[in-house]
Scaffold this active site. Structure first.
Site: not given
Ligand code: HC1
Ligand code: SF4
Length: 566
Positions: A277, A359, A297, A317, A280, A356, A364, A500
């Protein structure tokens, strides 16, 4: 400011806006169900009634303190009213505590017990309504809802979305998702903040993955691999009475006992994300293209951008989130190296986050027809698995992550708190551009404010950066950026308050105090780790080299980046 007397104790108040806050400051608790210090006040449940001389019975959450007030929080009248309120709520609440995901964390259960309620004087609910299990992230049980409205308020006030609303009036009042549709059909971004504020089990995470994970562990054909996000390590201990302290070593040990063949750290691929990132970002700065860059993220934020800001999708990103990078790495590369077909490797992510779950099921993110991440368990669900397996968590000896992706940096751990991704990018960019070897700490990114903005100089570059958490605050920031009132080069967005650490899958109580304590521990871990910047991670260098011939190239782009759908 002034003085009030509560239960005979004289207490100073300054900027507290209600009697409840003054009492709690003085160590006197008052029960509440519809009150949340970070949301507007509804005064709906009446459980927080107190008796005030010359004013009678008043809700302490919506009554301001006044100099000279004399308040009783525990009088005979107060307790009689509270018991009646509780009995009425309990009568309408499905009291099957034994099968409730919130058992033990439920405020209604706690108060019924505290107030010694043995039987109800009112007829109980007999007709049960169906549950809404349409969402991959959130389950709603209307039979548990006490109409406190916290879900309505958090989704509207903190996320600016307003998925939940009241329908009908009087005894027919209910809470429904927008247009009375199943939750999955709504604009819900799966953040789970409504779960975090629900006091009594009407909203819980969709925990159906637990059974699937057990089945995979028991299937001799499957190699089961686990990764753990940054944030759960500072919160899981709360489930076992340890408080918000780092339990990484015990968590790894517990996962091994449960039967995982390999245990890895999402922090490893957080470093990977930082490198991909940041490069990028540097590329966009040189070309002056697609700025500001928005981090990608947080799946709640990504869905929000897709749904409400399609015009910004080129600014996101293209990096997959760290746990999806790990999933891709495991299924596309590591499985091959072990001689396993992607379908025979079962990848589980332990995450603080309910989004998550959604996600991981985006089409994809698949390899040869198999999801890169097969299941996502929240911090709370992982704790439940450990209990089910009879693991005495507190007695576990620390265990280490597996080779060959064992090294992690403090930078990657920071991802778990708001501002951490931005700090990681700054550490990487400053280290790279200035050839700096030592520690580079960033101050402005830290702390729990919802919006943090700063300009910093990195060599000849003056970078304007913003960090934001909560989507209502994000929307405010976007207005300023899109109107030209503010120019920034990069923006970190996390949907949950505090990042998070405050995810919708974290232990109850999931409030400001706990978020602060968890974030503090995240920074502690960082300060103790020897490796500080993403580029210090030598295991990661080797993995980049072995699997893709280096970083930030055409092949990493294919496996570690993604695209968005307006
Ligand atoms: Fe997260 Fe991440 S920090 S998004 O906040 O970018 O859920 O803890 O796992 O994928 O590393 C959440 C936390 C996590 C991702 C990372
Ligand atoms: Fe709103 Fe988040 Fe709950 Fe969805 S999960 S209804 S977006 S608070």
């Amino acid at each position: 400011s002034g003085k009030i007397t509560i239960n005979g104790q004289v207490i100073d108040f300054t900027d507290e806006t209600n009697i409840l806050a003054v009492a709690r400051k003085a160590g006197i608790d008052i029960p509440t169900l519809c009150y949340h210090p970070e949301l507007t006040i509804a005064g709906a449940c009446r459980l927080c009634v107190v008796e005030i001389e010359r004013m009678g019975m008043q809700a302490s959450c919506s009554t301001a303190p006044a100099d000279g007030m004399v308040v009783y929080t525990n009088s005979e009248r107060v307790n009689r009213v509270r018991k009646m309120v509780l009995e009425l709520l309990l009568a309408n609440h499905d009291r099957e505590c034994t099968t409730c995901d919130s058992s033990g964390a439920c405020k209604l259960q706690k108060y019924a017990n505290d107030y010694g309620i043995k039987r109800l004087r009112y007829p109980s609910r007999t007709v049960m309504a169906p549950l809404d299990t349409s969402s991959l992230s959130v389950v709603r049980d209307p039979n548990k809802c006490i109409l406190c409205g916290l879900c309505v308020r958090v989704c509207k006030e903190k996320q600016g979305i307003g998925v939940w609303d009241f329908k009908n009036r009087g005894s027919r009042t209910e809470i429904v998702a927008a247009m009375d549709q199943p939750l999955a059909e709504s604009a819900c971004i799966n953040c789970g903040q409504c779960i975090a504020v629900c006091p009594c089990g009407a909203l819980t995470s969709n925990s159906s993955a637990i059974e699937e994970v057990w089945a995979a562990i028991r299937d001799p054909k499957k190699t089961v691999v686990c990764q753990i996000a940054p944030a759960p390590r500072a919160a899981l201990g709360e489930e076992f009475g340890l408080g918000s302290v780092d339990v990484t070593g015990k968590l790894v040990a517990a996962l091994r006992k449960v039967g995982f063949d390999k245990v890895f750290d999402t922090v490893f691929t957080a470093d990977m994300t930082t490198i991909e990132e940041s490069n990028e970002f540097l590329g966009r700065l040189v070309k002056g293209e697609n700025l500001p860059l928005f981090t990608s993220c947080c799946p709640g934020w990504v869905k929000y951008a897709e749904e409400f800001h399609p015009e910004l999708l080129n600014n996101l990103s293209t990096c997959r989130s760290p746990h999806q990078m790990f999933g891709s790495l495991l299924k596309k590369k590591y499985a091959k190296e072990l001689g396993i077909a992607p379908q025979d490797m079962y990848v589980v992510s332990i995450m603080p986050c309910t989004a998550k779950k959604y996600e991981a099921k985006r089409p994809e993110f698949m390899t040869e027809g198999s999801y890169d991440v097969d299941a996502v368990l929240t911090t709370v669900e992982a704790a439940r698995m450990f209990r089910e397996a009879g693991i005495l968590f507190n007695a576990l000896e620390n265990s280490e992550f597996d080779q060959p992706m064992q090294q992690t940096t403090g930078s990657g751990v920071l991802f778990g708190a708001t501002g951490g991704v931005m700090e990681s990018v700054v550490r990487y960019v400053a280290g790279k551009l200035l050839n700096a070897e030592g520690r580079i700490d960033v101050e402005f990114t830290r702390g729990m404010e919802d919006t943090k903005i700063a300009s910093i100089n990195v060599g000849d570059n003056k970078l304007s950066l913003a960090v934001v958490n909560g989507l209502a605050a994000t929307e405010e920031l976007l207005k300023k950026i899109q109107s030209g009132e503010m120019t920034v080069h990069a923006v970190e967005v996390m949907a949950c308050p505090g990042g998070c650490v405050g995810g919708g899958g974290q232990p109850y109580q999931n409030d400001g105090e706990h978020r602060k304590a968890r974030a503090k521990e995240i920074y502690n871990i960082d300060s103790k780790l020897v490796l500080h910047k993403a580029q210090d991670n030598e295991d990661l260098d080797k993995i980049f080299e072995k699997y893709w011939g280096g970083c930030c190239n055409h092949d990493t782009h294919h496996d570690l980046h993604t695209h968005y759908y307006p």
